[in-house]
Design an enzyme around this catalytic site. Structure first.
Site, PDB file in Angstrom:
ATOM      1  N   CYS A  13      13.889   5.901  -9.255  1.00 36.59           N
ATOM      2  CA  CYS A  13      14.056   4.208 -10.263  1.00 36.59           C
ATOM      3  C   CYS A  13      15.859   4.268  -9.733  1.00 36.59           C
ATOM      4  CB  CYS A  13      13.168   4.395 -10.805  1.00 36.59           C
ATOM      5  SG  CYS A  13      11.385   4.667 -10.968  1.00 36.59           S
ATOM      6  N   ASP A  49       7.753  -9.677 -12.923  1.00 40.07           N
ATOM      7  CA  ASP A  49       6.734  -8.587 -14.097  1.00 40.07           C
ATOM      8  C   ASP A  49       6.726  -7.494 -13.268  1.00 40.07           C
ATOM      9  OD1 ASP A  49       5.871  -8.503 -16.123  1.00 40.07           O
ATOM     10  OD2 ASP A  49       4.755 -10.356 -16.550  1.00 40.07           O
ATOM     11  N   ASP A  67       4.313   2.101  -6.655  1.00 42.74           N
ATOM     12  CA  ASP A  67       5.915   2.103  -7.101  1.00 42.74           C
ATOM     13  C   ASP A  67       5.708   3.706  -5.584  1.00 42.74           C
ATOM     14  OD1 ASP A  67       8.290   2.695  -8.389  1.00 42.74           O
ATOM     15  OD2 ASP A  67       7.452   1.510  -9.364  1.00 42.74           O
ATOM     16  N   ASP A  90       3.654   0.635 -14.270  1.00 41.18           N
ATOM     17  CA  ASP A  90       2.796  -0.610 -14.428  1.00 41.18           C
ATOM     18  C   ASP A  90       2.092  -1.458 -14.555  1.00 41.18           C
ATOM     19  OD1 ASP A  90       5.906  -0.980 -13.303  1.00 41.18           O
ATOM     20  OD2 ASP A  90       5.379  -1.105 -11.949  1.00 41.18           O
ATOM     21  N   HIS A 139      -1.404   6.705   2.236  1.00 41.76           N
ATOM     22  CA  HIS A 139      -1.004   6.535   3.506  1.00 41.76           C
ATOM     23  C   HIS A 139       0.284   7.748   4.116  1.00 41.76           C
ATOM     24  CE1 HIS A 139      -0.017   4.448   7.551  1.00 41.76           C
ATOM     25  NE2 HIS A 139       1.193   4.299   6.970  1.00 41.76           N
ATOM     26  N   SER A 140       0.462   7.882   5.087  1.00 47.64           N
ATOM     27  CA  SER A 140       1.768   8.910   5.217  1.00 47.64           C
ATOM     28  C   SER A 140       2.203   8.664   6.379  1.00 47.64           C
ATOM     29  CB  SER A 140       0.827  10.109   5.505  1.00 47.64           C
ATOM     30  OG  SER A 140       0.262  10.694   6.544  1.00 47.64           O
TER      31      SER A 140
END
Length: 329
Positions: A13, A49, A67, A90, A139-140
């Site tokens: 992060c 948020d 994320d 989250d 998904h890639s």
């Protein structure tokens, strides 16, 4: 073993767009209200948020979040576990339960073998299973830097949501995981040292603490990730129209975190976090080491609650709005 952290400019992060720059990008952008929406938007972009929340026809609330990030550790299985726990967090930060996740994988196909990608995905699947969350597809894309994460959908009681704009003066502030993940991950990237406690903290789900908060009647919370404790607390206090006092001595840290700061292993993201909140903070007698740790960019950190739950330390309180939004004592 190939050192995954060497294939990415940032890590975890700490590679997020700095909060000040992100707010400039989002300034003035408002979501267009659809004419025939399938549900009522309860939590959107207004306060930054942790996830979006929509109330649907049967009265339940759907929680939606996403994320992903570059490698924060060299072990691909651990990276997958950390990234999944971080994405699921989250949903927990909103007081919800995750239902289903889909993988997001960016991979330098001509550089790193697919056997490593398989381990990353396996780690993510193991943590999702621990959370009771289905994983189905994703998904890639081919990408110069490896990145992994999840888009997660959860469900919550709309009357018992945890939000970052529901704080009230007089409420205690509780932190459910120790700080120092950013500086220890940066040291790991630079030296290859492995910090088992940090890996355990990052892979630990926030499920139990979220459930305890909801049951205790807490209604204001956020998780502490890329913007650091100070950044996420500033957003909470600002959204709630209050100020916050932090008891610096009460904040828990991982073993080795202070030494990592003293030895210079501070991510750029942590320094940018501190620069962002500094105009709104009264640091009192807190020195540079304490300031940097409080602003340290966490990956899969704990929950910050306006309220108390058993077993988690109280690190401060919300107070009536003052000249400084963040006050360190």
């Amino acid at each position: 073993m190939m050192r995954l952290t060497q294939y990415a400019q940032g890590g975890g992060c700490a590679c997020k767009i700095p909060p000040g720059e992100l707010e400039e990008v989002l300034a003035g952008l408002g979501a267009l209200a659809p004419e025939r929406a399938a549900g009522e938007l309860l939590v959107g972009m207004e306060t930054g948020d942790d996830a979006a929340v929509v109330r649907i026809e049967n009265g339940a609330a759907v929680v939606s979040t996403v994320d992903f990030f570059t490698p924060v550790v060299d072990d691909p299985y651990d990276w997958g576990r950390i990234a999944a726990a971080n994405a699921l967090s989250d949903v927990y930060a909103m007081g919800g339960r995750p239902l289903i996740g889909v993988n997001l994988l960016c991979w330098p196909r001509d550089v790193l073998p697919y056997e490593i990608a398989r381990e990353v995905l396996r780690g993510g699947a193991v943590v999702a299973a621990e959370a009771g969350c289905h994983v189905a597809g994703g998904h890639s894309v081919n990408d110069p830097e490896p990145k992994y994460g999840m888009a997660v959908t959860g469900i919550a009681d709309p009357e018992r949501l945890l939000r970052n704009d529901r704080g009230r003066a007089g409420q205690p502030l509780t932190l459910t995981k120790p700080l120092g993940l950013g500086v220890l991950n940066n040291r790991h990237k630079a030296t290859g040292e492995v910090f088992e406690e940090a890996v355990e903290v990052m892979t630990r789900l926030n499920a139990e603490t979220s459930r305890a908060a909801v049951e205790a009647g807490v209604r204001c919370a956020t998780d502490v990730t890329g913007f650091g404790l100070l950044g996420h607390l500033y957003k909470m206090a600002r959204a709630s129209g209050v100020s916050a006092v932090i008891d610096v001595a009460a904040v828990p840290y991982l073993a080795g975190a202070r030494e990592a700061v003293r030895d210079g292993y501070v991510p750029g993201g942590s320094r940018r976090n501190l620069e962002w909140v500094a105009p709104y903070a009264d640091f009192g007698r807190a020195g540079e080491e304490a300031r940097l740790l409080l602003a340290d960019a966490q990956t899969s950190g704990g929950l910050l609650l306006a309220g108390e739950i058993p077993g988690a330390p109280v690190i401060g309180e919300l107070v009536p709005k003052a000249d400084g939004v963040l006050l360190l004592r």
